[in-house]
Design a protein around this motif. Structure first.
Motif, PDB file in Angstrom:
ATOM      1  N   LYS B 170      78.131  82.917 -16.791  1.00  0.00           N
ATOM      2  CA  LYS B 170      77.079  82.374 -15.934  1.00  0.00           C
ATOM      3  C   LYS B 170      76.693  83.343 -14.838  1.00  0.00           C
ATOM      4  N   THR B 171      77.694  84.007 -14.291  1.00  0.00           N
ATOM      5  CA  THR B 171      77.392  84.875 -13.154  1.00  0.00           C
ATOM      6  C   THR B 171      77.362  86.329 -13.601  1.00  0.00           C
ATOM      7  N   LEU B 172      76.795  87.135 -12.736  1.00  0.00           N
ATOM      8  CA  LEU B 172      76.716  88.559 -13.035  1.00  0.00           C
ATOM      9  C   LEU B 172      78.109  89.171 -13.135  1.00  0.00           C
ATOM     10  N   ASP B 173      79.030  88.653 -12.316  1.00  0.00           N
ATOM     11  CA  ASP B 173      80.396  89.188 -12.371  1.00  0.00           C
ATOM     12  C   ASP B 173      81.017  88.960 -13.745  1.00  0.00           C
ATOM     13  N   ASP B 174      80.812  87.721 -14.292  1.00  0.00           N
ATOM     14  CA  ASP B 174      81.300  87.447 -15.645  1.00  0.00           C
ATOM     15  C   ASP B 174      80.672  88.426 -16.637  1.00  0.00           C
ATOM     16  N   PHE B 175      79.363  88.599 -16.452  1.00  0.00           N
ATOM     17  CA  PHE B 175      78.599  89.427 -17.389  1.00  0.00           C
ATOM     18  C   PHE B 175      79.101  90.869 -17.352  1.00  0.00           C
ATOM     19  N   ASN B 176      79.278  91.398 -16.130  1.00  0.00           N
ATOM     20  CA  ASN B 176      79.762  92.769 -15.998  1.00  0.00           C
ATOM     21  C   ASN B 176      81.145  92.936 -16.609  1.00  0.00           C
ATOM     22  N   LYS B 177      81.983  91.896 -16.423  1.00  0.00           N
ATOM     23  CA  LYS B 177      83.332  91.983 -16.968  1.00  0.00           C
ATOM     24  C   LYS B 177      83.274  92.046 -18.496  1.00  0.00           C
ATOM     25  N   LEU B 178      82.433  91.188 -19.073  1.00  0.00           N
ATOM     26  CA  LEU B 178      82.300  91.186 -20.525  1.00  0.00           C
ATOM     27  C   LEU B 178      81.762  92.527 -21.019  1.00  0.00           C
ATOM     28  N   PRO B 300      72.302  85.782 -16.639  1.00  0.00           N
ATOM     29  CA  PRO B 300      73.423  85.570 -15.721  1.00  0.00           C
ATOM     30  C   PRO B 300      73.077  86.090 -14.331  1.00  0.00           C
ATOM     31  N   GLN B 301      73.374  85.291 -13.317  1.00  0.00           N
ATOM     32  CA  GLN B 301      73.053  85.718 -11.957  1.00  0.00           C
ATOM     33  C   GLN B 301      74.124  85.235 -11.012  1.00  0.00           C
ATOM     34  N   ASN B 302      74.329  86.001  -9.936  1.00  0.00           N
ATOM     35  CA  ASN B 302      75.277  85.573  -8.913  1.00  0.00           C
ATOM     36  C   ASN B 302      74.636  84.662  -7.877  1.00  0.00           C
ATOM     37  N   GLY B 303      73.318  84.555  -7.928  1.00  0.00           N
ATOM     38  CA  GLY B 303      72.605  83.793  -6.895  1.00  0.00           C
ATOM     39  C   GLY B 303      73.067  82.353  -6.795  1.00  0.00           C
ATOM     40  N   SER B 304      72.564  81.679  -5.750  1.00  0.00           N
ATOM     41  CA  SER B 304      73.061  80.334  -5.479  1.00  0.00           C
ATOM     42  C   SER B 304      72.273  79.252  -6.211  1.00  0.00           C
ATOM     43  N   THR B 305      71.170  79.608  -6.854  1.00  0.00           N
ATOM     44  CA  THR B 305      70.401  78.564  -7.535  1.00  0.00           C
ATOM     45  C   THR B 305      71.038  78.243  -8.884  1.00  0.00           C
ATOM     46  N   ASP B 306      70.510  77.189  -9.546  1.00  0.00           N
ATOM     47  CA  ASP B 306      71.047  76.843 -10.860  1.00  0.00           C
ATOM     48  C   ASP B 306      70.257  77.528 -11.970  1.00  0.00           C
TER      49      ASP B 306
END
Lengths: 292, 434
Positions: B170-178, B300-306
């Motif tokens: 969901k988040t950019l951090d997850d995406f970068n890790k993958l 995927p984004q780290n932002g606060s919106t859904d």
């Protein structure tokens, strides 16, 4: 029947020139005038109403920096292309009239690029630049080779190269005719008078071929100024709209951005520029023409 | 003898004229017409402009069978030109199509003058995607299309060893890790980027407007100079994700000459794992030896919106019926019948979903979508997780900001420079009224 009567002459003229003249008026003159009218409207190209806006489109044309950049780019492209096309065409024509073996084969070969439509030609070369050249560069050990088409100057270079390749064969034919029209006896006389072959070429053949030069330069100038098909299929204006030539900008303005009136005004100005350059060139060229 | 000569001269000039006229023949280069069906029934002929190349063949076949069973003549045309440009030539020659397939923005610009009011049609109640202007329905949604990150689950599984669950990224951090896991596992460059201006500016950048709470107000702010793109949280969040895509791009050195077909082939065959795109990309992907498990997930984004739980999209490609005097009442009726057929007739539904592989925009159509990208989109659409398209971008938006975005992609400018380019574009732009 009186052949020198005015009515006879008029009817003869109309019989031959009338149908073609009518079509010319219908397909060129009337659309031109209608286009002129459209430059004074803010028509979007499809609406039923064509609001009259006076000279507003001309004002926005002069304020359209992208348009003038495109014109400047077209000028640079045309200067390089015209010079190279004519040098290459002249050299090829000299080659295929000098009596090399199989010169008819070469004549046909050099002419063939001109038979391929500009759109197809653009796609073929796009493949060559994007895939073939890159593959060659990579096999020569260069890592991460980028295509020439991905840089601003590279794209311009590619456009010029393809245009030269496309038109040189066509212009070659005109130069070939020019070479053939210079009588052997004149060249021979010059040689007997002590000219070297180079001097004979410079002082006898080239001056007598002046009309070929005028024609070829005129044709190549007008074609380069109006280039669209190769531009569309080879670069499509990319990268970063830095290879958008004047004609493509006009098309985008009129149809893609839906400013038909402004696009039409820009087209008219392009036409005027092109006409001035072309007519000046022909005037200067014709002035110094010599008769054999 | 003189008569003979005169005759010859006339014949010659006639031949010359014919030669000239031959040059004016109708051009068949971009528009292929196909006619089908008998002319019994009410005998009306309806012409359809198709602007989705990938369904042209299906439409032609349908025209034939539909024409035969309903007793109308259906002609299908296709044009690869810009739709508005193509339609303008048809309107200029007083030969409009009975039904034209256009983009949403074209409905807004054309409908008031050229389209039939469809408010009274049955299908209006079964869709939320129809376009209405001033309370009148003009646009029939052909399908639903949505944008997001296309993934190749098989390619990911081959490296990570476990089934890929798009909801886990969901988040950019997850995406970068993958992405770094994939690289460590041997996938040299896991992402691809389409450099086309429409993909960059009309699809990716447009998400920045669409994810705003109030896109109109946001754009008005840009226009007035009170909002600056580079300061916007959503812009920065989206660009952070774009940077991740860019840094892992297989064609990093030649990002702006990467060809769409090559990129999608690599994605289809599992050489890449991710690419920003939409379900229309299936028509390219299915040309290759594609993997079975593919799909679309939110960016995927780290932002606060859904926004990272939603795809962006909605109705795409609209039919409108011509209202000019060139189209008779019978033709209008036949055209309306045709639209109803697609929504309510089982054959029509099957044509739309099974043959054209489109995601239907009508809630009464329950057929399962066959292609995996379309199926993803339908899942999101069914649970209401679509952020709507913003259909009021100016016509030159995609081209001008596409060029600016390409400069960013080619590292010719930085994010601040790109943001400034967007600001100055909007400050000079004329906002559309709606």
């Amino acid at each position: 029947m009186q052949r020198n009567k005015m009515s006879y002459k008029v009817s003869q003229f109309l019989m031959f020139a009338g149908p073609a003249g009518l079509l010319f008026v219908g397909t060129v003159i009337i659309p031109f005038l209608y286009g002129l009218y459209l430059t004074f409207t803010s028509w979007d190209g499809i609406s039923r109403t064509k609001p009259f806006v006076g000279f507003e489109n001309y004002a926005s044309t002069f304020a359209d920096t992208a348009y003038w950049q495109a014109i400047g780019r077209t000028l640079i492209y045309s200067i390089f292309s015209v010079i190279l096309i004519n040098i290459v065409a002249f050299a090829l024509a000299y080659l295929v009239t000098s009596g090399v073996k199989g010169q008819n084969f070469f004549r046909a070969g050099f002419f063939i690029p001109n038979l391929i439509g500009g759109i197809v030609l653009g796609y073929v070369w796009k493949f060559v630049f994007n895939r073939a050249f890159v593959a060659v560069a990579e096999s020569l050990g260069q890592r991460n080779a980028a295509s020439l088409l991905s840089t601003t100057n590279g794209a311009m270079f590619c456009l010029i190269l393809v245009s030269v390749w496309q038109y040189a064969g066509y212009m070659m034919l005109i130069y070939v005719a020019g070479f053939m029209s210079v009588s052997e006896s004149l060249k021979e006389a010059a040689m007997i008078d002590g000219c070297t072959p180079a001097q004979a070429m410079q002082n006898v053949t080239i001056p007598l071929m002046r009309s070929s030069f005028v024609q070829c330069i005129f044709l190549s100038i007008t074609r380069c100024f109006m280039v669209y098909d190769v531009n569309l299929s080879l670069t499509k204006g990319e990268p970063f709209n830095s290879s958008v030539m004047a004609a493509m900008h006009v098309f985008n303005q009129a149809f893609t951005y839906k400013n038909y009136g402004t696009g039409q005004a820009e087209a008219l100005i392009l036409f005027v520029i092109c006409a001035i350059v072309g007519v000046t060139q022909v005037y200067i060229g014709k002035k110094g023409e010599v008769a054999a | 003898m003189i008569k003979m000569k005169k005759f010859l001269a006339l014949a010659l000039s006639a031949a010359m004229t014919a030669g000239i006229l031959a040059g004016c023949g109708s051009d068949g280069s971009t528009n292929g017409g196909s006619t089908g069906g008998s002319t019994s029934g009410n005998g009306a002929t309806i012409t359809i402009l198709n602007s989705k190349m990938e369904i042209q063949e299906q439409l032609e076949k349908m025209a034939e069978s539909y024409g035969k069973s309903k007793g109308v003549n259906v002609e299908v045309y296709y044009s690869s030109d810009t739709i508005a440009a193509h339609l303008s030539t048809r309107y200029a020659s007083n030969e409009p199509y009975t039904i034209s397939m256009v983009d949403a923005k074209d409905v807004y610009s054309l409908a008031k003058e050229h389209a039939v009011d469809l408010s009274g049609e049955d299908w209006v109640k079964d869709t939320t995607e129809a376009i209405s202007i001033d309370g009148k329905v003009y646009g029939f949604p052909v399908c639903v299309e949505a944008r997001g990150i296309i993934y190749n689950a098989d390619a990911i599984k081959a490296i990570t060893g476990s089934d890929f669950d798009p909801a886990s990224v969901k988040t950019l951090d997850d995406f970068n890790k993958l992405l770094s896991d994939l690289k460590a596992g041997g996938m040299a460059a896991p992402t691809g980027i389409m450099k086309e201006d429409w993909s960059l500016a009309a699809h990716f950048l447009a998400e920045v407007y669409e994810q705003q709470a109030d896109p109109d107000a946001f754009i008005k702010g840009l226009h007035d100079g009170t909002t600056h793109m580079a300061d916007d949280a959503i812009f920065n969040s989206m660009m952070d994700t774009f940077d991740a895509l860019k840094a892992n791009n297989y064609a990093e050195a030649s990002a702006i000459s990467a060809e769409r077909e090559v990129t999608e082939q690599k994605l289809a065959e599992g050489e890449l794992a991710f690419m920003f795109g939409g379900n229309w990309d299936w028509s390219v992907i299915n040309q290759y030896d594609y993997s079975d498990n593919m799909g679309i997930m939110p960016v995927p984004q780290n932002g606060s919106t859904d926004a990272n739980t939603k795809l962006v999209g909605g109705g795409s490609k609209y039919f409108f019926i011509d209202s000019s005097s060139n189209t008779s009442d019978e033709q209008v009726q036949a055209a309306k019948d045709f639209l109803n057929w697609m929504v309510y007739d089982s054959e029509g539904q099957s044509f739309l979903v099974n043959e054209c592989a489109l995601v239907p925009a009508f809630s009464n159509i329950t057929l399962a979508v066959s292609d995996p990208l379309g199926a993803s989109v339908k899942t999101y659409a069914d649970k209401g997780a679509l952020i709507g398209n913003y259909n009021y971008l100016p016509d030159d938006h995609y081209s001008k900001l596409g060029a600016a975005f390409q400069e960013y992609l080619a590292n010719k400018t930085d994010r601040a420079g790109f943001g400034a380019a967007i600001d100055s574009y909007w400050q000079a732009a004329t906002l559309s009224e709606h």
